[in-house]
Design a protein around this motif. Structure first.
Motif, PDB file in Angstrom:
ATOM      1  N   GLN A 112       2.953   2.060  14.449  1.00  0.00           N
ATOM      2  CA  GLN A 112       2.567   0.573  14.332  1.00  0.00           C
ATOM      3  C   GLN A 112       1.740   0.606  13.118  1.00  0.00           C
ATOM      4  O   GLN A 112       1.072  -0.640  13.003  1.00  0.00           O
ATOM      5  N   ALA A 113       1.647   1.415  12.376  1.00  0.00           N
ATOM      6  CA  ALA A 113       0.767   1.324  11.031  1.00  0.00           C
ATOM      7  C   ALA A 113       0.712   0.121  10.274  1.00  0.00           C
ATOM      8  O   ALA A 113       0.028  -0.509   9.969  1.00  0.00           O
ATOM      9  N   PHE A 130      -4.481   6.541  -3.947  1.00  0.00           N
ATOM     10  CA  PHE A 130      -4.562   6.277  -2.500  1.00  0.00           C
ATOM     11  C   PHE A 130      -3.472   5.694  -1.913  1.00  0.00           C
ATOM     12  O   PHE A 130      -3.747   4.964  -1.035  1.00  0.00           O
ATOM     13  N   CYS A 131      -2.213   5.676  -2.421  1.00  0.00           N
ATOM     14  CA  CYS A 131      -1.149   4.902  -1.798  1.00  0.00           C
ATOM     15  C   CYS A 131      -0.832   5.706  -0.600  1.00  0.00           C
ATOM     16  O   CYS A 131      -0.922   6.915  -0.449  1.00  0.00           O
ATOM     17  N   ILE A 132      -0.145   5.074   0.245  1.00  0.00           N
ATOM     18  CA  ILE A 132       0.290   5.811   1.684  1.00  0.00           C
ATOM     19  C   ILE A 132       1.576   6.257   1.131  1.00  0.00           C
ATOM     20  O   ILE A 132       2.746   5.922   1.063  1.00  0.00           O
ATOM     21  N   HIS A 133       1.606   7.862   1.478  1.00  0.00           N
ATOM     22  CA  HIS A 133       2.903   8.533   1.234  1.00  0.00           C
ATOM     23  C   HIS A 133       3.778   8.683   2.259  1.00  0.00           C
ATOM     24  O   HIS A 133       5.100   8.513   2.202  1.00  0.00           O
ATOM     25  N   ALA A 134       3.174   8.828   3.522  1.00  0.00           N
ATOM     26  CA  ALA A 134       3.975   8.728   4.862  1.00  0.00           C
ATOM     27  C   ALA A 134       3.107   8.173   5.689  1.00  0.00           C
ATOM     28  O   ALA A 134       1.799   8.566   6.006  1.00  0.00           O
ATOM     29  N   THR A 135       3.549   7.848   6.884  1.00  0.00           N
ATOM     30  CA  THR A 135       2.887   7.684   8.130  1.00  0.00           C
ATOM     31  C   THR A 135       3.435   7.989   9.417  1.00  0.00           C
ATOM     32  O   THR A 135       4.739   7.980   9.465  1.00  0.00           O
ATOM     33  N   ASN A 136       2.740   8.739  10.297  1.00  0.00           N
ATOM     34  CA  ASN A 136       3.400   9.180  11.489  1.00  0.00           C
ATOM     35  C   ASN A 136       3.207   8.200  12.502  1.00  0.00           C
ATOM     36  O   ASN A 136       3.176   8.415  13.758  1.00  0.00           O
ATOM     37  N   TYR A 137       2.512   7.060  12.506  1.00  0.00           N
ATOM     38  CA  TYR A 137       2.110   6.345  13.357  1.00  0.00           C
ATOM     39  C   TYR A 137       2.662   5.006  13.330  1.00  0.00           C
ATOM     40  O   TYR A 137       2.667   4.147  12.138  1.00  0.00           O
ATOM     41  N   GLN A 166       0.013  14.162   9.738  1.00  0.00           N
ATOM     42  CA  GLN A 166      -1.357  13.009   9.904  1.00  0.00           C
ATOM     43  C   GLN A 166      -0.968  11.664  10.198  1.00  0.00           C
ATOM     44  O   GLN A 166       0.380  11.508   9.706  1.00  0.00           O
ATOM     45  N   SER A 167      -1.873  10.703  10.687  1.00  0.00           N
ATOM     46  CA  SER A 167      -1.280   9.587  10.828  1.00  0.00           C
ATOM     47  C   SER A 167      -0.905   8.806   9.500  1.00  0.00           C
ATOM     48  O   SER A 167      -0.106   7.870   9.585  1.00  0.00           O
ATOM     49  N   TYR A 168      -1.821   8.826   8.611  1.00  0.00           N
ATOM     50  CA  TYR A 168      -1.549   8.486   7.352  1.00  0.00           C
ATOM     51  C   TYR A 168      -1.643   9.423   6.194  1.00  0.00           C
ATOM     52  O   TYR A 168      -2.650   9.932   6.175  1.00  0.00           O
ATOM     53  N   VAL A 169      -0.707   9.677   5.631  1.00  0.00           N
ATOM     54  CA  VAL A 169      -0.611  10.634   4.567  1.00  0.00           C
ATOM     55  C   VAL A 169      -0.764   9.992   3.008  1.00  0.00           C
ATOM     56  O   VAL A 169       0.189   9.484   2.657  1.00  0.00           O
ATOM     57  N   LEU A 170      -1.839   9.990   2.428  1.00  0.00           N
ATOM     58  CA  LEU A 170      -1.832   9.438   1.199  1.00  0.00           C
ATOM     59  C   LEU A 170      -1.521  10.341   0.182  1.00  0.00           C
ATOM     60  O   LEU A 170      -1.389  11.671   0.433  1.00  0.00           O
ATOM     61  N   TRP A 171      -1.219   9.857  -1.076  1.00  0.00           N
ATOM     62  CA  TRP A 171      -0.662  10.740  -2.210  1.00  0.00           C
ATOM     63  C   TRP A 171      -1.921  11.785  -2.587  1.00  0.00           C
ATOM     64  O   TRP A 171      -1.384  12.719  -2.772  1.00  0.00           O
ATOM     65  N   GLN A 178       0.871  -1.220  -0.028  1.00  0.00           N
ATOM     66  CA  GLN A 178       0.023  -0.050   0.090  1.00  0.00           C
ATOM     67  C   GLN A 178       0.795   1.283   0.092  1.00  0.00           C
ATOM     68  O   GLN A 178       0.328   2.430  -0.271  1.00  0.00           O
ATOM     69  N   CYS A 238       3.287   4.289  -1.223  1.00  0.00           N
ATOM     70  CA  CYS A 238       3.607   4.731  -2.652  1.00  0.00           C
ATOM     71  C   CYS A 238       4.742   4.100  -3.326  1.00  0.00           C
ATOM     72  O   CYS A 238       4.868   3.835  -4.415  1.00  0.00           O
ATOM     73  N   PHE A 264      -5.509   8.249  17.768  1.00  0.00           N
ATOM     74  CA  PHE A 264      -4.787   8.693  16.631  1.00  0.00           C
ATOM     75  C   PHE A 264      -5.772   9.472  15.646  1.00  0.00           C
ATOM     76  O   PHE A 264      -5.506  10.477  15.107  1.00  0.00           O
TER      77      PHE A 264
END
Lengths: 547, 135
Positions: A108-109, A99-106, B101-106, A66, A68, B46
């Motif tokens: 344990q995601a 809708f691919c995940i560019h970054a996560t700040n969590y 954000q917790s998940y940053v989508l494109w 998922q 990017c 979160f």
């Protein structure tokens, strides 16, 4: 001493770090320090090993798809080269989706949560949470001991739906059952209209006889069931006391609660079985609940006993006839059958008379059950119910001696094959009521004699050797939810001539009975909605001057 | 400009377009947060800050745009200055949604970047307009 202990504790406290580098991960590397066959990512394999592989079982190792862009390790075999060599490429895989995940700040995601390592500090809390036979992901909603349990509102409990847990004052009506192992778990709720019978093992000890809650009658009838605006108390229907050798006797005064107590090194009045009977209306409101107990004694040597629990739901003012389907037969449920009581006229002539076909549980369609002794005459009449959809064959061996007389033998064999009361009608649908005559199919009986060639001694008597029941059924109803409906039942008795044996000799002939279910449904014809018609009618004086 | 009009037409157009784009941005980001909470593991502690930031930004947008319109049309610098202050707060919140954000989508990155560009252009135009009104 102190610092080595701390160091050891520090080592224990953290689990090994998860490996996330795709270049080092290898799923097919199962053998330690040995090369796995066809595993291209195995670090234990040398170049000669790679040249012997035919294909790569793991072609690519990627992270979460998922993301990017992520690293992927691609393994392939170059079969053109001589000898074949393994190609390892580290590429960047790009997910084209928006809708691919560019970054996560969590953090344990994308990884599974590492479990907590038990330490002296959190051991008790972990034991509470995970120490039982079962634990759920959300313990708070099912925890029976919390004080903050809100009692459900009255409107929610007025009507129960099929499968909904039966609610009581404190939590749910418990039906202890084995969950993972055979040990009893008290957290199994009884579902409305779900008839269940469970058996499980409970660990007991005679010393703690009166303190183990699950052995006392009070535990099972303590709470009252919530139903519409009032509460239904669970009454004690009957108490049967089982002695140590297994004999059960009904106790006349079933109003007195018998609590377990220690007597002569035995624990008496311990609950060995509970049978709940819940009566409900046809709109789903519970009006009555009764429990029948079996109490027994536990001796000092026994460390565990088997408890059996059963719950059954009956609608008020009806006979508890178990349905075999609603409306079509369900595969695996017994085929319902019945008789036409004497004195009633033949059904085809009188469509308006409500003929009561007696269809109690015991006049099911049954088939001879094979026993371990395999002797037809010694069989105690054990019969197995015919289950819809299950073709069955059973049999026994008949030892014929010279002294046996044919006619009584034929009668006995007929009883062995057909049973004491062979029904005359079979229910067409799983929920056919006895009053609906047209829903019952008569059983056609055929006799076939094995001797097709005309024998000069036609008067020699024939004994039945096989009973074949053929049930023809069809799919009925809508295309998306077809219901099984029995259309025709034929019972064929095959007889053969009993040849006289010289005295002292004996013969063994096999007796068989079988049930076959044949699907005679015609292919479904989908029907379409009719085209809309346009109805145009001219007024009657449309052509006025000319007509 | 024969009738000495100090109101800035580009700023007016940009404010109008920004209002429409913001509605789309809010709905799209909310839908994506709902999608993320179903598809990914998104625990409540979160999810709450992300939703809070989005709703605060939506609440701030209304006075910000109103003050911008009013200041520009009445050629008064006070409302326009207030609007500029609120824009700065909105920029900070938008940067949060872009980076923290917790998940940053494109798609999140695209939408937030567009919104930031719009805010930046708007701020520049507001500063010019304030300078024009004051002088």
């Amino acid at each position: 001493p102190a610092d080595t202990r701390d160091a050891a504790q520090a080592r224990v406290r953290s689990a090994p770090a998860p490996v996330t580098d795709v270049a080092r991960l290898c799923v097919c590397d199962l053998l330690v320090a040995q090369c796995d066959v066809n595993c291209c990512c195995d670090p234990d394999c040398s170049a000669e090993d790679f040249s012997l592989f035919t294909t790569c079982s793991v072609p690519a190792v990627t992270g979460d798809s998922q993301l990017c862009s992520q690293k992927a390790a691609v393994y392939s075999l170059d079969v053109e080269a001589n000898p074949p060599e393994r190609i390892f490429k580290l590429i960047d895989q790009v997910n084209p989706s928006i809708f691919c995940i560019h970054a996560t700040n969590y953090e344990q995601a994308l990884y599974l949560k590492s479990p907590e390592i038990p330490t002296p500090e959190n051991f008790d809390q972990l034991l509470d949470k995970f120490g039982g036979a079962t634990f759920s992901a959300e313990p708070d909603s099912w925890n029976l001991d919390t004080d903050t349990q809100n009692p459900p509102e009255a409107n929610e409990t007025s009507r129960y739906e099929y499968g909904a847990p039966v609610q009581t004052e404190d939590a749910f009506l418990r039906l202890p059952s084995p969950v993972v192992s055979s040990w009893c778990s008290d957290a199994n709720p009884a579902g409305f209209l779900v008839n269940q019978a469970t058996k499980c093992i409970r660990s007991v000890s005679v010393e703690k006889c009166d303190s183990i809650q699950a052995l006392s009658m009070l535990f099972y009838i303590n709470s009252s069931i919530l139903a519409s605006v009032f509460q239904v108390n669970i009454t004690v229907q009957s108490i049967a006391v089982q002695s140590l050798n297994g004999m059960r006797t009904l106790v006349s005064s079933s109003e007195v609660l018998r609590l377990p107590m220690v007597l002569d090194e035995l624990c008496i009045n311990a609950v060995l079985g509970v049978n709940y009977h819940i009566t409900h209306t046809d709109t789903g409101e519970i009006i009555e609940a009764a429990a029948a107990f079996v109490l027994g004694a536990i001796s000092k040597e026994e460390l565990s006993i088997e408890q059996s629990f059963e719950i059954s739901f009956t609608q008020e003012n009806t006979q508890p006839v178990p349905l075999s389907g609603n409306p079509g037969y369900v595969v695996g449920l017994p085929v319902r059958a019945g008789f036409q009581p004497q004195g009633y006229p033949f059904p085809a002539a009188f469509l308006f008379a409500a003929l009561a076909l007696s269809s109690n549980k015991h006049s099911q369609l049954t088939i001879l059950q094979s026993t371990s002794t395999q002797d037809c005459l010694a069989a105690q009449g054990a019969r197995a119910p015919v289950l819809f959809g299950y073709n069955m064959i059973s049999g026994c061996k008949l030892r014929i001696t010279a002294a046996m007389k044919c006619q009584p033998l034929a009668q006995t064999l007929l009883v062995v094959l057909k049973g004491q009361s062979f029904p005359e009608y079979v229910a067409s649908f799983g929920n056919s009521q006895a009053q609906d005559v047209l829903d019952w199919v008569p059983i056609t009986q055929l006799h076939i004699s094995e001797q097709m060639i005309s024998h000069t001694l036609q008067s020699s008597c024939q004994i039945p050797v096989s009973l074949g029941i053929e049930v023809k059924w069809t799919k009925y109803g809508s295309l998306v939810n077809p219901q099984a409906r029995i259309v025709n039942v034929t019972a064929t008795i095959t007889t053969t001539t009993l040849k006289q044996l010289p005295s002292g000799r004996e013969r063994i002939i096999p007796i068989t009975s079988s049930v076959v279910f044949t699907d005679i449904s015609s292919p479904a014809e989908p029907s379409y909605k009719a085209w809309p018609t346009i109805n145009i009618k001219l007024p009657f004086d449309f052509f006025y001057p000319f007509v | 400009n024969n009738s000495s009009q100090l109101s800035s037409l580009p700023l007016q157009i940009l404010l109008y377009v920004n209002g429409i784009y913001y509605i789309f941005y809010f709905l799209a980001t909310l839908a994506m947060i709902i999608y993320k909470s179903q598809v990914f593991s998104y625990p409540d502690d979160f999810l709450a800050p992300d939703l809070a930031v989005l709703f605060v930004m939506a609440i701030l947008e209304v006075p910000r745009l109103y003050l911008g319109f009013k200041g520009n049309l009445t050629e008064a610098e006070a409302p326009l200055g207030l609007s500029l202050g609120l824009t700065v707060v909105s920029v900070v919140l938008c940067v949060y949604l872009l980076l923290w954000q917790s998940y940053v989508l494109w798609a999140d990155v695209l939408l937030s970047a567009l919104l930031l560009a719009a805010y930046g252009l708007e701020s520049g135009l507001k500063v010019t307009a304030i300078a024009a009104f004051v002088s």
